[in-house]
Design an enzyme around this catalytic site. Structure first.
Site, short mmCIF file in Angstrom:
data_model
loop_
_atom_site.label_atom_id
_atom_site.label_comp_id
_atom_site.label_asym_id
_atom_site.label_seq_id
_atom_site.Cartn_x
_atom_site.Cartn_y
_atom_site.Cartn_z
CG HIS A 284 5.70 6.78 0.66
ND1 HIS A 284 5.70 6.42 1.99
CD2 HIS A 284 6.21 8.04 0.61
CE1 HIS A 284 6.18 7.44 2.71
NE2 HIS A 284 6.50 8.42 1.89
CB SER B 234 4.12 10.67 2.17
OG SER B 234 4.09 12.10 2.26
CE LYS C 166 9.33 6.88 3.43
NZ LYS C 166 10.55 7.69 3.50
#
Length: 437
Positions: A213, A185, A244
């Site tokens: 992610h 990240s 996300k």
């Protein structure tokens, strides 16, 4: 003396950030206009730090499904999954997640943080060993702390170091669990997952991959790095988040292990937390369908990520080791990072200020996260603004002092292959606290 005196050093560091201008902990948008734009203190700003990779927070089909569920089932469940908190759409989302990943089972948690906290603290117990990448997210560190297994860190993206540490456990009893992330990240680099899977097989370990992610970002079907690297058969647990690419809140874990469902009565963070509201479950279910139905979302994200990364690279900024939707700029000092972040916010660009100790190598960063919803004009505006402020603060040389980038180096942005696994830069040191985003 009070019980809070132990935090004085932390408070002092926080006051340093506050004294420089805006406070990243209290940035409060007047209105969010779209996945890529908001209003802050009456001024329009480009959103470049929201992890809204596919721009689905305002997708009309997701919003419609959420509103429909809200009207039908109310605002919340008011209970945990084992009490009154399992509705039909909770079970349906779990079936859809399992089908999406081709696994036997799935569990949905109320946050992505809680998914790591619950799974890691439950599956590895006393006498077991968890081996985690040194750059792991804070939720991974916290999940390990909550359990009773021995925790061993290995160097970031270094399968050889992982193998060495497993070799030292050769004669020790207990299970071995390896934990890595799809996309990290802070710098946006991917794990060398093929090599890590090979180490896992050699040492008869289990493997958990956090695709927070990388869900919706990597893989021909959007299933993440595990799919892209072709190691789905080697991965025992995949953890992810809905906050996300899927544009909402919540987390999950999928697995092919035959007894996986026993975790529903063994995992305390799952058992004793209220379940997600039906409206959130409905929007996430639709967002998952959008990931499957519209590969164009990933294509647009790909183009935008390349455009920002290569644009900033051409201007002389030091970035993460590979192109991904996370584009982070290394800063020469914390003071410059804070000043730079404030200047960007004043110029109408919001991104993330990432400071030690929650960064790889304790390097201050300006972290951005690209969205498929960004326009080319917005990306170009960001590049120009960051370049102007970077020149003013001395982070990069003024344009007049920089050589022109050759056409060969610029390359063909649309044709370049992104996010090849195993190309991540190695870091020998990482924060004990874990990365926050």
């Amino acid at each position: 003396m009070t019980i809070l005196d132990k935090f004085k050093a932390l408070q002092g560091a926080y006051e340093t950030v506050q004294s420089a201008g805006h406070d990243p902990f209290t940035v409060c948008f007047d209105e969010v206009l779209s996945p890529s734009e908001a209003v802050l203190k009456g001024k329009r700003v480009i959103l470049l730090g929201t992890n809204n990779y596919l721009g689905l927070t305002f997708d009309s089909s997701c919003v419609d499904k959420a509103v429909e569920a809200l009207m039908q089932a109310g605002t919340g469940t008011t209970g945990s999954r084992i009490a009154n908190g399992t509705y039909g759409n909770h079970a349906e989302l779990e079936r859809r997640l399992a089908a999406f990943y081709g696994t036997r089972a799935a569990m949905v948690f109320s946050t992505g943080y809680q998914a790591n906290l619950g799974i890691l603290s439950t599956i590895a117990g006393r006498g077991d060993h968890i081996l985690i990448d040194a750059d792991s997210h804070a939720s991974i560190y916290d999940g390990c702390r909550l359990g009773h297994a021995e925790v061993i860190r290995f160097r970031h993206n270094d399968p050889d170091d992982l193998a060495r540490r497993l070799s030292r456990l050769k004669d020790a009893p207990g299970n071995r669990l390896i934990v890595v992330e799809g996309i990290y990240s802070m710098l946006g680099d991917t794990a060398p997952l093929k090599e890590i899977a090979a180490v896992k097989r050699e040492w008869n370990a289990h493997l958990l991959v956090d695709e927070a992610h990388s869900l919706g970002v990597l893989g021909s079907n959007g299933r993440g790095l595990v799919e892209q690297a072709g190691v789905e058969a080697d991965v025992d647990f995949i953890v992810g988040t809905f906050s996300k690419s899927l544009g909402a809140v919540g987390g999950f874990c999928v697995s092919n292990l035959p007894d996986f469902d026993v975790l529903r009565i063994a995992c305390r963070p799952y058992m004793f937390t209220a379940s997600l509201p039906p409206s959130v479950i409905a929007s996430v279910t639709q967002a998952l369908a959008r990931v499957q139905e519209d590969p164009g979302l990933r294509a647009r994200l790909n183009i935008n990520a390349q455009r920002l990364y290569h644009g900033l690279e051409a201007e002389g900024f030091i970035l993460g080791p590979q192109v991904s939707p996370i584009v982070s700029i290394r800063m020469p000092s914390t003071e410059v990072a804070i000043a730079f972040w404030n200047a960007l916010l004043g110029a109408g660009i919001y991104l993330n200020l990432a400071l030690p100790p929650a960064t790889p190598d304790n390097a201050p960063l300006l972290r951005s996260s690209v969205s498929a919803a960004h326009s080319g004009t917005q990306i170009d505006t960001v590049i120009a603004t960051i370049t102007a402020i970077g020149s003013e603060l001395g982070v990069i040389a003024p344009r007049s002092h920089r050589p022109d980038m050759t056409e060969e180096r610029q390359g063909d942005l649309l044709g370049e292959v992104l996010w090849q696994p195993g190309q991540g830069q190695r870091h020998n040191h990482a924060p004990v606290t874990g990365n926050p985003l």
